[in-house]
Motif scaffolding. Structure first.
Motif, PDB file in Angstrom:
ATOM      1  N   UNK A 158       0.807  -1.215   0.000  1.00  0.00           N
ATOM      2  CA  UNK A 158       0.000   0.000   0.000  1.00  0.00           C
ATOM      3  C   UNK A 158       0.836   1.260   0.000  1.00  0.00           C
ATOM      4  N   UNK A 159       2.005   1.205  -0.662  1.00  0.00           N
ATOM      5  CA  UNK A 159       2.879   2.370  -0.765  1.00  0.00           C
ATOM      6  C   UNK A 159       2.562   3.117  -2.052  1.00  0.00           C
ATOM      7  N   UNK A 160       1.946   4.264  -1.927  1.00  0.00           N
ATOM      8  CA  UNK A 160       1.538   5.002  -3.114  1.00  0.00           C
ATOM      9  C   UNK A 160       2.704   5.769  -3.728  1.00  0.00           C
ATOM     10  N   UNK A 161       2.983   5.497  -4.979  1.00  0.00           N
ATOM     11  CA  UNK A 161       3.879   6.325  -5.775  1.00  0.00           C
ATOM     12  C   UNK A 161       3.193   6.610  -7.106  1.00  0.00           C
ATOM     13  N   UNK A 162       3.619   7.662  -7.764  1.00  0.00           N
ATOM     14  CA  UNK A 162       3.099   8.016  -9.086  1.00  0.00           C
ATOM     15  C   UNK A 162       4.236   7.834 -10.080  1.00  0.00           C
ATOM     16  N   UNK A 163       4.067   6.923 -11.021  1.00  0.00           N
ATOM     17  CA  UNK A 163       5.110   6.603 -11.991  1.00  0.00           C
ATOM     18  C   UNK A 163       4.731   7.201 -13.345  1.00  0.00           C
ATOM     19  N   UNK A 164       5.565   8.090 -13.857  1.00  0.00           N
ATOM     20  CA  UNK A 164       5.373   8.641 -15.201  1.00  0.00           C
ATOM     21  C   UNK A 164       6.342   7.901 -16.113  1.00  0.00           C
ATOM     22  N   UNK A 165       5.803   6.997 -16.917  1.00  0.00           N
ATOM     23  CA  UNK A 165       6.600   6.160 -17.807  1.00  0.00           C
ATOM     24  C   UNK A 165       6.692   6.818 -19.180  1.00  0.00           C
ATOM     25  N   UNK A 166       7.899   7.237 -19.530  1.00  0.00           N
ATOM     26  CA  UNK A 166       8.136   7.922 -20.802  1.00  0.00           C
ATOM     27  C   UNK A 166       8.563   6.883 -21.830  1.00  0.00           C
ATOM     28  N   UNK A 167       7.697   6.628 -22.789  1.00  0.00           N
ATOM     29  CA  UNK A 167       7.915   5.584 -23.801  1.00  0.00           C
ATOM     30  C   UNK A 167       8.549   6.193 -25.045  1.00  0.00           C
ATOM     31  N   UNK A 168       9.814   5.840 -25.307  1.00  0.00           N
ATOM     32  CA  UNK A 168      10.460   6.340 -26.522  1.00  0.00           C
ATOM     33  C   UNK A 168      11.119   5.225 -27.327  1.00  0.00           C
ATOM     34  N   UNK A 169      10.808   3.965 -26.962  1.00  0.00           N
ATOM     35  CA  UNK A 169      11.218   2.795 -27.743  1.00  0.00           C
ATOM     36  C   UNK A 169      12.741   2.661 -27.879  1.00  0.00           C
ATOM     37  N   UNK A 170      13.428   2.827 -26.772  1.00  0.00           N
ATOM     38  CA  UNK A 170      14.871   2.612 -26.819  1.00  0.00           C
ATOM     39  C   UNK A 170      15.610   3.312 -25.711  1.00  0.00           C
ATOM     40  N   UNK A 171      16.904   3.442 -25.911  1.00  0.00           N
ATOM     41  CA  UNK A 171      17.776   4.119 -24.962  1.00  0.00           C
ATOM     42  C   UNK A 171      18.042   5.524 -25.502  1.00  0.00           C
ATOM     43  N   UNK A 172      17.200   6.459 -25.095  1.00  0.00           N
ATOM     44  CA  UNK A 172      17.234   7.790 -25.711  1.00  0.00           C
ATOM     45  C   UNK A 172      18.538   8.517 -25.433  1.00  0.00           C
ATOM     46  N   UNK A 173      19.039   8.454 -24.205  1.00  0.00           N
ATOM     47  CA  UNK A 173      20.242   9.223 -23.880  1.00  0.00           C
ATOM     48  C   UNK A 173      21.450   8.691 -24.632  1.00  0.00           C
TER      49      UNK A 173
END
Length: 644
Positions: free
Chosen positions: A503-518
């Motif tokens: 019951x540990x609430x976190x908000x995950x913003x998953x950025x989908x760019x189909x690879x290793x962007x950096x």
């Protein structure tokens, strides 16, 4: 609880018969860190995954404590041993290194899985107690399951791999060794100058052996955090140099926050007008809208910080280890004769760049002393005007970068802007790897000293979700915003199950760019044309071909399968508005939410005029590599040894 002052009637009453594991866990449950008027448990609890190496030792000891003295040593299950360590690190950061967790693993692969976490903790100078199990000390059953065998050294085991990644390492090979080892481990764990991963290897047979334990070993014990004052001579030399500086510049590192020195820094800055640039660990030392805060400094810094840093004649480093990102690979501080005043509780860091002006002392106490010694001193008005102009220009750049463009796919800068706008001042941003750390260092507007948690000493893919859980444990009254790219998400997403289970609430913003962007972007800069950095089907299409197909994965469905609420932000001109609304909805929810958003990996954040030394092939037939090498040689001319 064990009585504070036992009244022994005989030798027997002064000891308790326990197993080694029982004695260790009871000892850990009674350790306290004292920092001024703050007193808290040094070891807040234990994470553990059990196997044959520890189920009858630490596993039994934790169960017995839970049964006999509920709440004395809380136990938490995890899904991955590496993630246990990440949780402890996230917790320790939020508690400014005063408290952490222990992490217990079984023999062999269980122990080896913690190595990455150990290196992360030590690189970040954050405390965590590791309890990896080891093979039989007696060797009565030899070799056992998961034991390594080296013909040249039969005593060498997996736990020996912890030696180079730990600040302290020892192995309890006999029960009697427990007392000195445990005390030495806690000394290092609570020492601001020495802390990091502390490892006690525990052979599986020794864990279950009995020992007569002195009652005093089990009683509450306090570990007082040292906050050393600066030496008068060191302080006087530094003050003289700062008073004579025409363009001084402060580099604020993580030590500012661990010392609780943000108020002292603000007082000094407002008194003298000296500007501040922050390292990744130091973001939050001043809030973003402070007129003397110029943003991040170095390879991922702002133009405001980097331009002022380039001309600085005196650099005042406070609690920084001067990583290559902070110094832009020793190209950030370009003025001939630049001098360094390095304030650090660790002499190792205070003496960096060959400085003759180290101050080996606590950051807060030193900044207070500097404020007193520099009373009435301030920077030249012309320098103050330049500082204001550089900051105003960078603020304008940031506002433009994060503003929605209406493009079909959001740029990462737009995503950061939308999440930032929907967050509250006390929310905590958690990140670690990929292109996000650099963009966040430039663009995230922090409004609270502990509102920014980017693990960038080891920059570990997979840290984000587990670290976010640790942050949430350490600050249950704050919302935790975990931003993670799909590459890092795929490394260690299973801890979402832990979030649901506990019951540990976190908000995950998953950025989908189909690879290793950096690395894709970095690959371009070194002339490697994004080779091997995109997630594409292995169907015969040439590497990098436009026709290559994305891997048909559904990460939103993956998160749903763990029992997590999911909000999908569809691509389109209104995606930024939808993302802001999704963050607000997630904040209003009582449970963990994952927000899935698609991003364009080819639209970059603004350039902050920093550089990072990544060698380019000195000989190549590829024209792209030849061009990159020529640019690399030009940049290298700016590097200096920085001997202050």
């Amino acid at each position: 609880m064990i009585p504070d002052t036992p009244t022994p009637a005989s030798d027997a009453s002064r000891t308790r018969t326990m197993t080694v594991a029982q004695a260790l866990m009871t000892f850990l449950a009674n350790q306290w860190t004292v920092d001024g008027d703050i007193r808290e448990r040094t070891i807040a609890g234990t994470f553990g995954i059990f196997g044959h190496g520890n189920v009858a030792g630490i596993g039994q000891a934790l169960l017995q404590l839970h049964t006999d003295q509920p709440g004395l040593m809380p136990y938490h299950q995890a899904r991955n041993e590496q993630a246990m360590v990440h949780q402890a690190v996230g917790y320790a950061r939020m508690h400014r290194r005063r408290a952490t967790y222990a992490a217990a693993a079984s023999v062999g692969p269980g122990a080896a899985n913690m190595l990455t976490g150990a290196a992360l903790a030590t690189a970040n100078r954050l405390p965590v107690l590791l309890l990896p199990s080891d093979t039989f000390a007696t060797r009565v059953a030899d070799p056992v399951l998961q034991q390594l065998e080296h013909p040249h050294d039969t005593g060498l085991q997996v736990t020996d791999a912890f030696r180079p990644v730990s600040r302290f390492f020892d192995r309890v090979q006999r029960p009697e060794q427990l007392f000195s080892i445990a005390l030495a481990a806690l000394r290092v764990l609570t020492d601001p100058a020495e802390t990091g991963a502390v490892t006690i290897a525990l052979p599986e047979d020794v864990q279950a052996e009995t020992i007569d334990v002195p009652v005093e070993f089990l009683q509450p014990r306090e570990w007082h955090v040292r906050r050393p004052l600066p030496e008068p001579e060191e302080l006087a030399r530094a003050v003289a140099v700062i008073r004579g500086a025409r363009s001084p510049f402060i580099v604020a590192g993580g030590g500012v926050l661990y010392s609780g020195a943000e108020d002292a820094l603000r007082t000094l800055v407002e008194q003298t007008g000296i500007p501040v640039g922050a390292t990744q660990a130091g973001v939050g030392s001043l809030v973003s809208d402070h007129p003397r805060y110029l943003g991040g400094v170095g390879a991922t810094g702002s133009t405001a910080s980097n331009r002022i840093a380039a001309d600085a004649d005196v650099v005042i480093g406070v609690g920084t280890r001067y990583s290559d990102f902070t110094t832009a690979s020793r190209s950030a501080f370009r003025r001939a004769g630049v001098r360094f005043v390095n304030i650090n509780v660790a002499a190792f860091d205070a003496y960096k760049h060959g400085t003759q002006l180290p101050i080996v002392a606590d950051a807060r106490r030193t900044l207070d002393a500097l404020s007193d010694a520099l009373a009435g001193h301030s920077v030249d008005p012309a320098y103050a005007q330049r500082i204001a102009a550089e900051k105003a220009e960078w603020v304008s750049v940031v506002e433009s970068a994060v503003a929605p463009t209406g493009a079909p796919l959001l740029a990462q800068a737009e995503i950061i802007g939308a999440v930032n706008a929907a967050s509250d001042p006390t929310d905590v941003l958690v990140q670690a790897a990929g292109s996000l750390p650099g963009d966040l260092h430039k663009l995230w507007r922090v409004r609270d000293p502990l509102g920014y948690h980017v693990e960038y000493a080891f920059s570990t893919m997979g840290y984000e979700i587990a670290g976010g859980l640790g942050v949430r444990r350490g600050a249950p009254d704050r919302d935790v915003l975990v931003m993670v790219g799909d590459g890092s998400y795929l490394m260690l997403h299973t801890e979402l199950v832990t979030a649901v289970a506990e019951g540990l609430k976190i908000i995950v913003v998953l950025v989908q760019n189909h690879g290793y962007a950096s690395i894709g972007h970095l690959s371009e800069t070194v002339g490697s044309d994004r080779f091997g950095t995109a997630y594409r089907m292995a169907d015969g299409a040439p590497e990098g071909a436009a026709a290559a197909r994305h891997v048909p994965i559904d990460l939103a469905a993956n998160a749903r399968s763990y029992g997590v609420d999911v909000i999908e932000v569809p691509p389109g001109p209104d995606a930024a508005d939808a993302l802001r609304a999704a963050v607000r909805a997630a904040k209003a929810s009582p449970t963990t939410t994952l927000i899935h958003v698609d991003a364009d990996p080819l639209r970059y954040a603004p350039d902050g005029e920093g550089w990072w030394d990544v060698p380019v092939a000195a000989h190549a037939t590829l024209e792209s590599t030849v061009r990159a090498r020529a640019e690399y040689e030009l940049e290298r001319r700016r590097q200096r040894p920085l001997l202050g």
